[in-house]
Design an enzyme around this catalytic site. Structure first.
Site, short mmCIF file in Angstrom:
data_model
loop_
_atom_site.label_atom_id
_atom_site.label_comp_id
_atom_site.label_asym_id
_atom_site.label_seq_id
_atom_site.Cartn_x
_atom_site.Cartn_y
_atom_site.Cartn_z
CE LYS A 35 28.52 51.09 4.13
NZ LYS A 35 28.18 50.35 5.36
CG ASP A 220 30.64 48.97 -1.83
OD1 ASP A 220 30.32 49.69 -0.87
OD2 ASP A 220 30.52 47.73 -1.81
CD GLU A 221 34.06 48.91 1.63
OE1 GLU A 221 34.27 49.78 2.49
OE2 GLU A 221 33.70 47.75 1.89
CD GLN A 251 32.63 49.56 7.83
OE1 GLN A 251 33.14 48.51 7.49
NE2 GLN A 251 31.36 49.84 7.57
NE ARG A 603 33.50 43.80 8.81
CZ ARG A 603 32.65 44.50 8.07
NH1 ARG A 603 32.22 44.06 6.92
NH2 ARG A 603 32.24 45.68 8.48
P1 ATP Z 1 29.77 46.99 5.30
O1 ATP Z 1 29.79 48.36 5.89
O2 ATP Z 1 30.36 45.98 6.24
O3 ATP Z 1 30.31 46.93 3.92
P2 ATP Z 1 27.10 47.05 4.20
O4 ATP Z 1 26.47 48.28 4.73
O5 ATP Z 1 27.64 47.07 2.83
O6 ATP Z 1 28.21 46.56 5.24
P3 ATP Z 1 25.68 44.71 3.35
O7 ATP Z 1 26.84 43.80 3.25
O8 ATP Z 1 25.07 45.24 2.11
O9 ATP Z 1 26.02 45.89 4.37
O10 ATP Z 1 24.53 44.02 4.20
C1 ATP Z 1 24.78 43.34 5.42
C2 ATP Z 1 23.90 42.12 5.53
O11 ATP Z 1 22.56 42.50 5.77
C3 ATP Z 1 23.90 41.29 4.28
O12 ATP Z 1 23.84 39.94 4.64
C4 ATP Z 1 22.62 41.73 3.60
O13 ATP Z 1 22.12 40.74 2.75
C5 ATP Z 1 21.69 41.96 4.77
N1 ATP Z 1 20.63 42.95 4.52
C6 ATP Z 1 20.79 44.23 4.18
N2 ATP Z 1 19.60 44.87 4.06
C7 ATP Z 1 18.65 43.94 4.33
C8 ATP Z 1 17.21 43.96 4.37
N3 ATP Z 1 16.52 45.07 4.12
N4 ATP Z 1 16.58 42.82 4.69
C9 ATP Z 1 17.29 41.70 4.97
N5 ATP Z 1 18.61 41.61 4.94
C10 ATP Z 1 19.31 42.71 4.63
MG MG Z 2 29.58 46.77 2.05
#
Ligand code: ATP
Ligand code: MG
Length: 720
Positions: A35, A220-221, A251, A603
């Site tokens: 996200k 975000d969030e 979350q 995490r």
């Molecule tokens: P949270 O809910 O914990 O905030 P999030 O949904 O925001 O998580 P991100 O932090 O954006 O997730 O991504 C999680 C990890 O996965 C990061 O290390 C990101 O770089 C990696 N990632 C996300 N999408 C891809 C992709 N398409 N290819 C490779 N790595 C990815």
């Molecule tokens: Mg995030």
């Protein structure tokens, strides 16, 4: 135009979100599904491909750290700085607006921001001026009331007393507080948000200006926005600014601070035609971690429901360690960290998470003894926390009446009606007579002060004298106990509603624990209390790694939101601690705790340790506890118990087998969790025993040498 860097390593769903036409978008997706990554790439896409000017973007994130990170990531995608992009927290952005438009916001040019402590002091002064009894109208309750109203966007004039005299008084105090702030040009945190909202609501032209300026709004969030934050976003969006929000209902962990996950539904009503994108592939965690997290959160009923998968490796099982007590838990974690570091990994890639702040003390101690640099993230280290310093200041003053710094710190803490003017007269006397404030206080009380002030001062002096005379018969932890109770510090913080006050009370009680387990080393040279105080001062000043130093990260589960680490320890996983005692009986509270546990587990990128202690000394009490119910909610297939709970030791300890050899005598005295010393390996804790007689072996976790199995008859362990 070459758009590959921006679309590189995005999956189809992510790409769809990043490249979508300008329309309201909501990305609802589980942890680690990208996200935040989508938000960053969306910004870069808009600027680079859609030709949107950076200054037409407004991005809101949850912490300053996240904001800085996001800016950095956008810049590196674009290969250029984006100075005019507005990116920050809700408070930060509101502040920026109010500085620009102070006049329209009805503020003086040089308005001041006050933090929560300033706010509380202000309320107390207000009560005094109004001659209102602050035991009946508790300042912290008033503060809570005012902030809660502001978070809902309500001014006193919007409030109805419903015929309730208590409420009427609260509203009147809110109004009086507002007037004082108005006169002094003071703005508290909640006011920043409320004012920024009113600024736009009441200035159509200004709002129109910002609606022209910003074309896109990135959030975000989103699941953790409160009412006033949401109202602010909605106002700005109007009919033209395109909102793009990402979040995860699973979350949502700030309900206790007014966050409303319902905004996810509200958003779709307020912005008809919202396109909802779901991301289902997780890139952060191993399959094992992910399945465990999914299984856990499936126990919650109120959720949108998502399917999160990964094509990554299964990875390691989640390791659950049943510690004998909190020290054994810390020793275990330190041992594993040492292995981690010895294998060439970065310390910063390891995080220790805990539910409540007070838990950090024993962990900090373990890390400090082992010489592993660490940083307590999003909070102060134990001995630096204000309430701990307050309590220690009482002990210091008892120990040394001439300690002026301690005297000043606590003379009116908790409030005992000794005002700034009284303290000033003591300072003047002390300066003129070259004596300590303590001596000055006695003199001034007798000669200069009016009867009321003199009484307050004399009873403070008496309190300290009484603590000193009582102390002679008490051990260290009892002295600490007296200091926090007789001083009334504990009640003072207990009146503070909400998590913050509770945390402070827990920390104070934890200080009593610290006193109980304190092991003196210099008993001949100074008193136990003095040694404890020096230990506290040294711990407060040192050990915290420098900003640039590679160090292990310690933080609460709350502050870990949005972050990721290859190695994670979730410590203190016991019922009553996590889920927190106060949430167990309340189904929605329990669901919020479970979401927090979900945040904790997710995490983890590779390795997760879950630890709990069978006995825990916390908040000054010894308690035996049950493993957290959340552990049982993780299916067995994903879990490996590190210490099979062998019963051999209990047999070994049976008193029937008396013998004379040194080894066997030692056997008889040994129990799990016992501290021992070894000639070569130093100090450690017994984790495990097996076998009998000459074959009896023990597993010892040594502070500096790690975990070892030793044959008892050769090991020559000294019991401690
Ligand atoms: P949270 O809910 O914990 O905030 P999030 O949904 O925001 O998580 P991100 O932090 O954006 O997730 O991504 C999680 C990890 O996965 C990061 O290390 C990101 O770089 C990696 N990632 C996300 N999408 C891809 C992709 N398409 N290819 C490779 N790595 C990815
Ligand atoms: Mg995030």
């Amino acid at each position: 135009m070459d758009v590959t860097p921006i679309l590189e390593s995005l999956n189809d769903a992510q790409r769809q979100a990043v490249t979508a036409p300008a329309q309201p978008m909501l990305v609802i997706a589980g942890a680690g599904s990208g996200k935040t990554r989508v938000l960053v790439h969306r910004a870069a896409w808009l600027i680079d491909v859609e030709g949107v000017s950076p200054q037409s973007l407004l991005a809101v994130t949850f912490t300053n750290k996240a904001a800085a990170e996001m800016r950095g990531r956008i810049e590196s995608l674009l290969g250029m700085p984006v100075n005019h992009l507005w990116i920050g927290t809700f408070h930060g952005l509101a502040h920026r607006l109010l500085r620009r438009h102070w006049r329209e916001a009805g503020l003086p040019l040089n308005f001041q921001i006050i933090d929560a402590d300033d706010q509380l002091r202000l309320i107390k002064r207000l009560l005094k001026n109004l001659e209102i009894d602050d035991s009946r109208w508790v300042p912290r309750e008033i503060q809570y009331f005012i902030n809660a109203q502001k978070d809902e966007g309500l001014r006193p004039k919007h409030l109805d007393d419903d015929g309730d005299p208590n409420r009427r008084q609260m509203i009147a105090l809110y109004k009086a507080y507002e007037e004082v702030c108005e006169r002094g040009g003071l703005v508290d945190f909640a006011e920043l948000l409320l004012r920024a909202h009113e600024l736009w609501r009441d200035n159509a032209e200004l709002l129109a200006h910002y609606q022209r300026r910003f074309s896109h709004l990135l959030i975000d969030e989103f699941q953790d926005t409160n009412a006033i934050q949401y109202a602010w976003l909605r106002l700005l969006a109007g009919k033209t600014v395109v909102p793009f929000a990402v979040g995860d209902d699973d979350q949502s962990i700030y309900r206790w601070r007014g966050a409303r996950v319902e905004h996810i539904h509200q958003f779709q009503k307020d912005f008809p035609g919202t396109v909802v994108v779901k991301l289902e592939q997780n890139y952060r965690s191993t399959a094992t971690i992910l399945k465990a997290a999914n299984a856990l959160i499936a126990n919650n009923h109120s959720r949108i429901g998502k399917n999160l998968w990964t094509d990554g490796v299964d990875g390691e099982l989640i390791k659950v360690y049943a510690a004998y007590n909190e020290r054994d838990e810390a020793d275990f974690i330190v041992g594993r960290l040492r292995d981690w570091i010895d294998h060439g990994n970065l310390r910063a890639d390891a995080a220790i998470l805990y539910r409540s702040n007070a838990q950090s003390r024993v962990l900090e101690e373990g890390l400090m003894n082992a010489g592993i640099p660490y940083r307590v993230y999003g909070g102060l280290r134990f001995f630096e926390r204000a309430e701990i310093k307050d309590a220690l200041a009482y002990l210091r003053l008892v120990s040394n009446r001439d300690d002026d710094a301690s005297f000043e710190r606590i003379i009116n803490r908790p409030t005992r009606g000794i005002g700034a003017r009284t303290v000033e007269s003591m300072r003047a006397y002390a300066r003129a007579n070259n004596c300590s404030l303590w001596r000055a206080a006695g003199a001034v009380a007798n000669d200069e002060l009016n009867a009321r002030a003199a009484n307050a001062v004399l009873s403070f002096l008496h309190l300290i004298e009484k603590m000193a005379s009582d102390a002679a018969d008490l051990d260290l932890s009892q002295q600490i106990d007296v200091a926090i109770h007789a001083s009334d510090l504990i009640n003072f913080f207990r009146k503070d509603k909400g998590e913050k006050g509770e945390t402070r009370v827990e920390n104070l009680l934890e200080l009593v624990s610290a006193g109980k387990s304190f092991e003196p080393g210099l008993a001949d040279e100074m008193s136990l209390v003095d040694e404890f105080l020096s230990h506290a001062a040294l711990e407060a000043g040192e050990g915290q790694a420098d900003a640039w130093e590679d160090c292990v990260q310690l933080m609460t589960m709350h502050s870990a939101k949005g972050l990721e680490f290859p190695l994670v320890f979730m410590s203190g996983m016991e019922d009553g601690l996590f889920p927190h005692q106060r949430s167990i009986a309340d189904p929605s509270g329990l669901e919020e705790e479970r979401r927090l546990c979900y945040v904790g587990i997710t995490r983890t990128m590779q390795t997760l340790y879950i630890t709990y202690a069978e006995q825990r000394r916390l908040h000054g009490m010894d308690k035996s506890s049950q493993p957290s119910r959340f552990i049982a909610e993780i299916p067995d297939e994903f879990v490996e118990e590190i210490r099979p709970r062998v019963q051999v030791s209990r047999r070994l300890l049976s008193p029937g087998r008396r013998a004379t050899s040194k080894a066997t005598e030692a056997e008889l005295g040994i129990r799990l969790g016992q501290r021992v010393r070894h000639g070569k390996f130093g100090d450690g804790v017994i984790l495990n025993c097996e076998g009998q007689g000459a074959h009896a072996r023990v597993e010892v976790n040594f502070e500096s040498a790690g975990t070892k199995w030793l044959v008892l008859s050769y090991a020559n362990l000294d019991l401690m």
